[in-house]
Design a protein around this motif. Structure first.
Motif, PDB file in Angstrom:
ATOM      1  N   UNK A   1       0.853  -1.259  -0.041  1.00 49.32           N
ATOM      2  CA  UNK A   1      -0.021   0.011  -0.209  1.00 49.32           C
ATOM      3  C   UNK A   1       0.812   1.203  -0.042  1.00 49.32           C
ATOM      4  N   UNK A   2       2.240   1.099   0.291  1.00 45.23           N
ATOM      5  CA  UNK A   2       2.983   2.466   0.066  1.00 45.23           C
ATOM      6  C   UNK A   2       3.606   2.693  -1.225  1.00 45.23           C
ATOM      7  N   UNK A   3       3.608   1.709  -2.117  1.00 48.54           N
ATOM      8  CA  UNK A   3       4.427   1.716  -3.201  1.00 48.54           C
ATOM      9  C   UNK A   3       3.583   1.874  -4.602  1.00 48.54           C
ATOM     10  N   UNK A   4       3.847   2.853  -5.494  1.00 48.30           N
ATOM     11  CA  UNK A   4       2.865   2.919  -6.623  1.00 48.30           C
ATOM     12  C   UNK A   4       3.705   2.623  -7.884  1.00 48.30           C
ATOM     13  N   UNK A   5       3.123   1.773  -8.648  1.00 53.26           N
ATOM     14  CA  UNK A   5       3.763   1.292  -9.804  1.00 53.26           C
ATOM     15  C   UNK A   5       2.976   2.214 -10.956  1.00 53.26           C
ATOM     16  N   UNK A   6       3.750   3.045 -11.742  1.00 50.20           N
ATOM     17  CA  UNK A   6       3.392   3.829 -12.752  1.00 50.20           C
ATOM     18  C   UNK A   6       3.935   3.427 -14.132  1.00 50.20           C
ATOM     19  N   UNK A   7       3.077   3.228 -14.900  1.00 52.33           N
ATOM     20  CA  UNK A   7       3.223   2.720 -16.284  1.00 52.33           C
ATOM     21  C   UNK A   7       2.808   3.762 -17.417  1.00 52.33           C
ATOM     22  N   UNK A   8       3.285   3.507 -18.519  1.00 54.03           N
ATOM     23  CA  UNK A   8       3.220   4.312 -19.552  1.00 54.03           C
ATOM     24  C   UNK A   8       4.143   5.606 -19.661  1.00 54.03           C
ATOM     25  N   UNK A   9       5.189   5.580 -19.143  1.00 57.11           N
ATOM     26  CA  UNK A   9       5.995   6.489 -19.080  1.00 57.11           C
ATOM     27  C   UNK A   9       6.811   6.629 -20.381  1.00 57.11           C
TER      28      UNK A   9
ATOM     29  N   UNK B   1      11.262   7.437  -2.074  1.00 55.10           N
ATOM     30  CA  UNK B   1      12.230   7.058  -3.335  1.00 55.10           C
ATOM     31  C   UNK B   1      11.341   7.135  -4.518  1.00 55.10           C
ATOM     32  N   UNK B   2      12.027   7.501  -5.603  1.00 52.99           N
ATOM     33  CA  UNK B   2      11.383   7.442  -6.709  1.00 52.99           C
ATOM     34  C   UNK B   2      12.382   6.965  -7.803  1.00 52.99           C
ATOM     35  N   UNK B   3      12.073   5.837  -8.582  1.00 51.51           N
ATOM     36  CA  UNK B   3      12.996   5.270  -9.769  1.00 51.51           C
ATOM     37  C   UNK B   3      12.162   4.797 -10.880  1.00 51.51           C
ATOM     38  N   UNK B   4      12.919   5.357 -11.942  1.00 49.24           N
ATOM     39  CA  UNK B   4      12.556   5.177 -13.366  1.00 49.24           C
ATOM     40  C   UNK B   4      13.093   4.098 -13.944  1.00 49.24           C
ATOM     41  N   UNK B   5      12.641   2.897 -14.502  1.00 48.56           N
ATOM     42  CA  UNK B   5      13.195   1.786 -15.021  1.00 48.56           C
ATOM     43  C   UNK B   5      12.771   1.406 -16.444  1.00 48.56           C
ATOM     44  N   UNK B   6      13.596   0.826 -17.178  1.00 47.13           N
ATOM     45  CA  UNK B   6      13.132   0.393 -18.733  1.00 47.13           C
ATOM     46  C   UNK B   6      12.342  -0.831 -18.287  1.00 47.13           C
ATOM     47  N   UNK B   7      11.202  -0.914 -19.329  1.00 47.48           N
ATOM     48  CA  UNK B   7      10.470  -1.830 -19.524  1.00 47.48           C
ATOM     49  C   UNK B   7      11.336  -3.164 -19.707  1.00 47.48           C
TER      50      UNK B   7
ATOM     51  N   UNK C   1       8.890   2.781 -20.557  1.00 49.49           N
ATOM     52  CA  UNK C   1       9.361   2.845 -19.107  1.00 49.49           C
ATOM     53  C   UNK C   1       8.220   2.665 -18.265  1.00 49.49           C
ATOM     54  N   UNK C   2       8.845   2.497 -16.934  1.00 49.70           N
ATOM     55  CA  UNK C   2       7.964   2.391 -15.776  1.00 49.70           C
ATOM     56  C   UNK C   2       8.569   3.110 -14.466  1.00 49.70           C
TER      57      UNK C   2
END
Length: 267
Positions: free
Chosen positions: A14-22, A43-49, A57-58
């Protein structure tokens, strides 16, 4: 309802969000600006699919508060925010098979979290003692050579943390130790070892504190320790009787991140 915020690395569901479609070029800074309006971020982290998911990216955005993460998910899902195409935002609820280790926050993030909920004047800290304890162990070990003594430095710090509006006070202990490799040219100076001990003591003190956040935004502070803490039970006079006090203020030390010198210290 009351939510408890600890001075620890946020864990659990419940504390982490997954952001798709970057889109290509999306930055962690842009994500931070968009999501930090809902609450403090760890923290905020951007990663390659992954290749099977196709190009793109997500991101993983971790909050300290599950309530803040829920608000952010509801407000940001299917919104374009900082790019042309809308984002898909989900709350991570995956159960882990084994319990996660609870990790303490470093002192910088502890101060950042305390300032967010309590304000810059809502808490204060002071050093009770900062002492070089390198010789204590060496005196007990007669086999230690003179040359090895010069290659070993160890400092202990006791720091007091006060929350005047809530009548809460606690102390923390930090130890920083450096073993010098004779073949290593770079040597960490004594000031950085002292700074590291001070920051670890502040982090240790914050671990005994809980912030209680009400739905209306009001907060309270509570002292929480699983067992009676001997450092908190001792008076300052008793501490001074046990440890030699070195006069050195936190402002003299200046800020330092543990991560900046972790590769130069070994405990």
């Amino acid at each position: 309802m009351v939510e408890i915020v600890e001075f620890r690395v946020p864990a659990g569901n419940g504390r982490t969000l997954l952001v798709l479609g970057l889109e290509t070029g999306a930055s962690e800074h842009a994500l931070y600006l968009a999501f930090s309006t809902f609450g403090p971020l760890y923290s905020v982290g951007v990663h390659q699919n992954a290749p099977v998911a196709g190009p793109g990216y997500y991101a993983l955005v971790k909050f300290y508060s599950a309530r803040d993460a829920c608000k952010a998910q509801c407000a940001c899902n299917q919104q374009s925010l900082f790019q042309k195409s809308p984002l898909k935002v989900y709350i991570c609820t995956r159960q882990r098979p084994f319990p996660q280790q609870v990790l303490a926050l470093n002192s910088y993030k502890c101060r950042e979290l305390a300032n967010h909920y309590l304000g810059f004047n809502g808490w204060s800290s002071r050093i009770i003692t900062l002492q070089n304890i390198s010789g204590f162990e060496e005196e007990e070990n007669e086999e230690v050579t003179t040359s090895s003594r010069k290659q070993h430095s160890k400092y202990l710090c006791v720091q007091e943390l006060t929350f005047p509006l809530y009548g809460v006070r606690t102390r923390g202990v930090g130890v920083a130790e450096l073993h010098i490799d004779p073949n290593q040219e770079f040597l960490m100076d004594t000031n950085n070892i002292q700074k590291l001990a001070v920051h670890r003591a502040l982090s240790d003190a914050f671990q005994k504190i809980l912030i209680l956040v009400l739905e209306n935004g009001k907060v309270a502070v509570e002292y929480s320790s699983p067992q009676e803490d001997p450092i908190d039970c001792l008076t300052e006079e008793e501490l001074k009787g046990l440890l030699q006090v070195t006069e050195l203020s936190l402002s003299q030390l200046g800020p330092i991140e543990e991560e900046e010198i972790s590769d130069l210290t070994m405990q």
